[in-house]
Design a protein around this motif. Structure first.
Motif, PDB file in Angstrom:
ATOM      1  N   LEU A   2      54.672  53.030  41.112  1.00  0.00           N
ATOM      2  CA  LEU A   2      54.178  51.968  40.236  1.00  0.00           C
ATOM      3  C   LEU A   2      52.661  52.059  40.145  1.00  0.00           C
ATOM      4  O   LEU A   2      51.983  52.099  41.169  1.00  0.00           O
ATOM      5  CB  LEU A   2      54.596  50.600  40.791  1.00  0.00           C
ATOM      6  CG  LEU A   2      53.983  49.353  40.163  1.00  0.00           C
ATOM      7  CD1 LEU A   2      54.360  49.228  38.699  1.00  0.00           C
ATOM      8  CD2 LEU A   2      54.412  48.120  40.927  1.00  0.00           C
ATOM      9  N   VAL A   3      52.146  52.098  38.920  1.00  0.00           N
ATOM     10  CA  VAL A   3      50.701  52.126  38.682  1.00  0.00           C
ATOM     11  C   VAL A   3      50.351  50.943  37.788  1.00  0.00           C
ATOM     12  O   VAL A   3      50.989  50.736  36.751  1.00  0.00           O
ATOM     13  CB  VAL A   3      50.271  53.446  37.994  1.00  0.00           C
ATOM     14  CG1 VAL A   3      48.771  53.430  37.707  1.00  0.00           C
ATOM     15  CG2 VAL A   3      50.652  54.644  38.852  1.00  0.00           C
ATOM     16  N   VAL A   4      49.341  50.182  38.210  1.00  0.00           N
ATOM     17  CA  VAL A   4      48.862  49.058  37.406  1.00  0.00           C
ATOM     18  C   VAL A   4      47.400  49.295  37.041  1.00  0.00           C
ATOM     19  O   VAL A   4      46.698  50.054  37.712  1.00  0.00           O
ATOM     20  CB  VAL A   4      49.015  47.705  38.144  1.00  0.00           C
ATOM     21  CG1 VAL A   4      50.467  47.433  38.492  1.00  0.00           C
ATOM     22  CG2 VAL A   4      48.147  47.635  39.379  1.00  0.00           C
ATOM     23  N   ASP A   5      46.962  48.634  35.972  1.00  0.00           N
ATOM     24  CA  ASP A   5      45.555  48.753  35.584  1.00  0.00           C
ATOM     25  C   ASP A   5      44.727  47.684  36.299  1.00  0.00           C
ATOM     26  O   ASP A   5      45.231  46.982  37.187  1.00  0.00           O
ATOM     27  CB  ASP A   5      45.405  48.714  34.062  1.00  0.00           C
ATOM     28  CG  ASP A   5      45.766  47.367  33.442  1.00  0.00           C
ATOM     29  OD1 ASP A   5      45.974  46.375  34.176  1.00  0.00           O
ATOM     30  OD2 ASP A   5      45.845  47.305  32.196  1.00  0.00           O
ATOM     31  N   SER A   6      43.478  47.545  35.911  1.00  0.00           N
ATOM     32  CA  SER A   6      42.576  46.609  36.596  1.00  0.00           C
ATOM     33  C   SER A   6      42.991  45.149  36.435  1.00  0.00           C
ATOM     34  O   SER A   6      42.554  44.294  37.194  1.00  0.00           O
ATOM     35  CB  SER A   6      41.143  46.799  36.098  1.00  0.00           C
ATOM     36  OG  SER A   6      41.075  46.529  34.711  1.00  0.00           O
ATOM     37  N   ARG A   7      43.856  44.845  35.458  1.00  0.00           N
ATOM     38  CA  ARG A   7      44.371  43.477  35.281  1.00  0.00           C
ATOM     39  C   ARG A   7      45.786  43.337  35.828  1.00  0.00           C
ATOM     40  O   ARG A   7      46.479  42.391  35.529  1.00  0.00           O
ATOM     41  CB  ARG A   7      44.315  43.071  33.813  1.00  0.00           C
ATOM     42  CG  ARG A   7      42.871  43.006  33.317  1.00  0.00           C
ATOM     43  CD  ARG A   7      42.725  42.359  31.988  1.00  0.00           C
ATOM     44  NE  ARG A   7      43.574  42.950  30.970  1.00  0.00           N
ATOM     45  CZ  ARG A   7      43.543  42.623  29.702  1.00  0.00           C
ATOM     46  NH1 ARG A   7      42.699  41.704  29.274  1.00  0.00           N
ATOM     47  NH2 ARG A   7      44.342  43.194  28.833  1.00  0.00           N
ATOM     48  N   TRP A   8      46.214  44.316  36.617  1.00  0.00           N
ATOM     49  CA  TRP A   8      47.513  44.335  37.287  1.00  0.00           C
ATOM     50  C   TRP A   8      48.678  44.438  36.302  1.00  0.00           C
ATOM     51  O   TRP A   8      49.797  44.084  36.608  1.00  0.00           O
ATOM     52  CB  TRP A   8      47.690  43.142  38.229  1.00  0.00           C
ATOM     53  CG  TRP A   8      46.830  43.282  39.439  1.00  0.00           C
ATOM     54  CD1 TRP A   8      45.534  42.891  39.574  1.00  0.00           C
ATOM     55  CD2 TRP A   8      47.181  43.902  40.672  1.00  0.00           C
ATOM     56  NE1 TRP A   8      45.064  43.233  40.816  1.00  0.00           N
ATOM     57  CE2 TRP A   8      46.062  43.847  41.519  1.00  0.00           C
ATOM     58  CE3 TRP A   8      48.351  44.495  41.156  1.00  0.00           C
ATOM     59  CZ2 TRP A   8      46.063  44.353  42.809  1.00  0.00           C
ATOM     60  CZ3 TRP A   8      48.356  44.992  42.443  1.00  0.00           C
ATOM     61  CH2 TRP A   8      47.219  44.919  43.249  1.00  0.00           C
ATOM     62  N   VAL A  68      53.527  41.635  39.896  1.00  0.00           N
ATOM     63  CA  VAL A  68      53.724  40.446  39.052  1.00  0.00           C
ATOM     64  C   VAL A  68      52.836  39.306  39.544  1.00  0.00           C
ATOM     65  O   VAL A  68      52.143  38.657  38.745  1.00  0.00           O
ATOM     66  CB  VAL A  68      55.209  40.031  39.012  1.00  0.00           C
ATOM     67  CG1 VAL A  68      55.378  38.688  38.309  1.00  0.00           C
ATOM     68  CG2 VAL A  68      56.048  41.098  38.330  1.00  0.00           C
ATOM     69  N   SER A  69      52.814  39.060  40.842  1.00  0.00           N
ATOM     70  CA  SER A  69      52.010  37.960  41.392  1.00  0.00           C
ATOM     71  C   SER A  69      50.540  38.124  41.054  1.00  0.00           C
ATOM     72  O   SER A  69      49.876  37.181  40.609  1.00  0.00           O
ATOM     73  CB  SER A  69      52.176  37.887  42.911  1.00  0.00           C
ATOM     74  OG  SER A  69      53.509  37.630  43.245  1.00  0.00           O
ATOM     75  N   ARG A  70      50.022  39.316  41.283  1.00  0.00           N
ATOM     76  CA  ARG A  70      48.601  39.555  41.052  1.00  0.00           C
ATOM     77  C   ARG A  70      48.260  39.519  39.551  1.00  0.00           C
ATOM     78  O   ARG A  70      47.181  39.084  39.172  1.00  0.00           O
ATOM     79  CB  ARG A  70      48.181  40.881  41.678  1.00  0.00           C
ATOM     80  CG  ARG A  70      48.384  40.977  43.194  1.00  0.00           C
ATOM     81  CD  ARG A  70      47.492  40.058  44.009  1.00  0.00           C
ATOM     82  NE  ARG A  70      46.103  40.367  43.934  1.00  0.00           N
ATOM     83  CZ  ARG A  70      45.443  41.147  44.780  1.00  0.00           C
ATOM     84  NH1 ARG A  70      46.048  41.683  45.800  1.00  0.00           N
ATOM     85  NH2 ARG A  70      44.154  41.369  44.613  1.00  0.00           N
ATOM     86  N   SER A  71      49.185  39.949  38.694  1.00  0.00           N
ATOM     87  CA  SER A  71      48.906  39.954  37.252  1.00  0.00           C
ATOM     88  C   SER A  71      48.788  38.539  36.693  1.00  0.00           C
ATOM     89  O   SER A  71      48.070  38.316  35.722  1.00  0.00           O
ATOM     90  CB  SER A  71      49.976  40.734  36.488  1.00  0.00           C
ATOM     91  OG  SER A  71      51.190  40.015  36.447  1.00  0.00           O
ATOM     92  N   LEU A  72      49.478  37.598  37.300  1.00  0.00           N
ATOM     93  CA  LEU A  72      49.461  36.223  36.794  1.00  0.00           C
ATOM     94  C   LEU A  72      48.156  35.490  37.103  1.00  0.00           C
ATOM     95  O   LEU A  72      47.752  34.599  36.363  1.00  0.00           O
ATOM     96  CB  LEU A  72      50.652  35.440  37.350  1.00  0.00           C
ATOM     97  CG  LEU A  72      52.010  35.905  36.842  1.00  0.00           C
ATOM     98  CD1 LEU A  72      53.132  35.202  37.602  1.00  0.00           C
ATOM     99  CD2 LEU A  72      52.136  35.681  35.343  1.00  0.00           C
ATOM    100  N   GLY A  73      47.501  35.832  38.220  1.00  0.00           N
ATOM    101  CA  GLY A  73      46.232  35.196  38.564  1.00  0.00           C
ATOM    102  C   GLY A  73      46.314  33.690  38.692  1.00  0.00           C
ATOM    103  O   GLY A  73      45.415  32.970  38.260  1.00  0.00           O
ATOM    104  N   LEU A  74      47.376  33.191  39.295  1.00  0.00           N
ATOM    105  CA  LEU A  74      47.591  31.754  39.415  1.00  0.00           C
ATOM    106  C   LEU A  74      46.686  31.124  40.469  1.00  0.00           C
ATOM    107  O   LEU A  74      46.398  31.736  41.495  1.00  0.00           O
ATOM    108  CB  LEU A  74      49.049  31.477  39.793  1.00  0.00           C
ATOM    109  CG  LEU A  74      50.112  31.937  38.806  1.00  0.00           C
ATOM    110  CD1 LEU A  74      51.500  31.749  39.401  1.00  0.00           C
ATOM    111  CD2 LEU A  74      49.970  31.196  37.486  1.00  0.00           C
TER     112      LEU A  74
END
Length: 190
Positions: free
Chosen positions: A40-46, A100-106
């Protein structure tokens, strides 16, 4: 760079993993004792920009393409293309809980209703599902160096009201239903 082992309690399978931030995002590579491999690879905004899940005879490759997730599912000489309006994938590997958690930025107490493409089993079945993701609390635990913030997330299916909670420290899932962190060779990236 965290390296360690998750135990998938239901099947008694180990998942050896390593993950690390990079100049443009984060990458996770894990392999279970049954041969299922997750990259799994994510970008700087997850955002999940490249996902590869490999089973014995099947594979899924995909990623985010604007507001949709696109993927190809194949095996042998056959492959088929798919797409869905979704935030990302949700698979059996704890890597997807992190992404998913990090991408949401809650913020603490906030929640988001999202669509995800859930991939299950060695058949790599893919189904679009709705989930409510909530950051319930963040607790700091003292360590030998700096305090370690541990976030507790709650995930619920709005259609059935069934849910679960898991704990996340940086880019490592500490516990989740059916998942136990049994070994961690270095601290999480925060």
């Amino acid at each position: 760079m965290p390296r360690g082992t998750y135990l998938h309690l239901g099947e008694g399978l180990e998942e050896r993993f390593q993950c690390a931030p990079g100049p443009g995002g984060w990458r996770y590579v894990g392999e279970r004792s049954d041969g299922l491999r997750t990259d799994l690879v994510v970008d700087s905004r997850w955002r999940q920009i490249r996902v590869e899940i490999l089973a014995a005879d099947l594979w899924i490759r995909g990623g985010l393409t604007g507001p949709e997730i696109a993927w190809v599912r194949g095996g042998g000489t056959e492959a088929s293309e798919h797409g869905a309006r979704a935030l990302g994938f949700l698979g059996e590997s704890p890597a997807f809980l992190v992404a998913v958690s990090r991408s949401l930025g809650l913020a603490v107490g906030e929640h988001a209703d999202i669509s995800l493409v859930q991939v299950t089993g060695t058949a790599l079945s893919a189904l679009t599902v709705g989930r409510r993701w909530r950051l319930a609390e963040v607790t700091a635990y003292e360590t030998e160096t700096d305090p370690l913030p541990v976030a507790r997330y709650e995930v619920a299916d709005p259609a059935t009201a069934e849910g679960y909670a898991f704990h996340l420290a940086g880019d490592v899932v500490l516990d989740a239903p059916g998942i136990e962190l049994t070994d961690l060779e270095s601290p999480p990236n925060l």
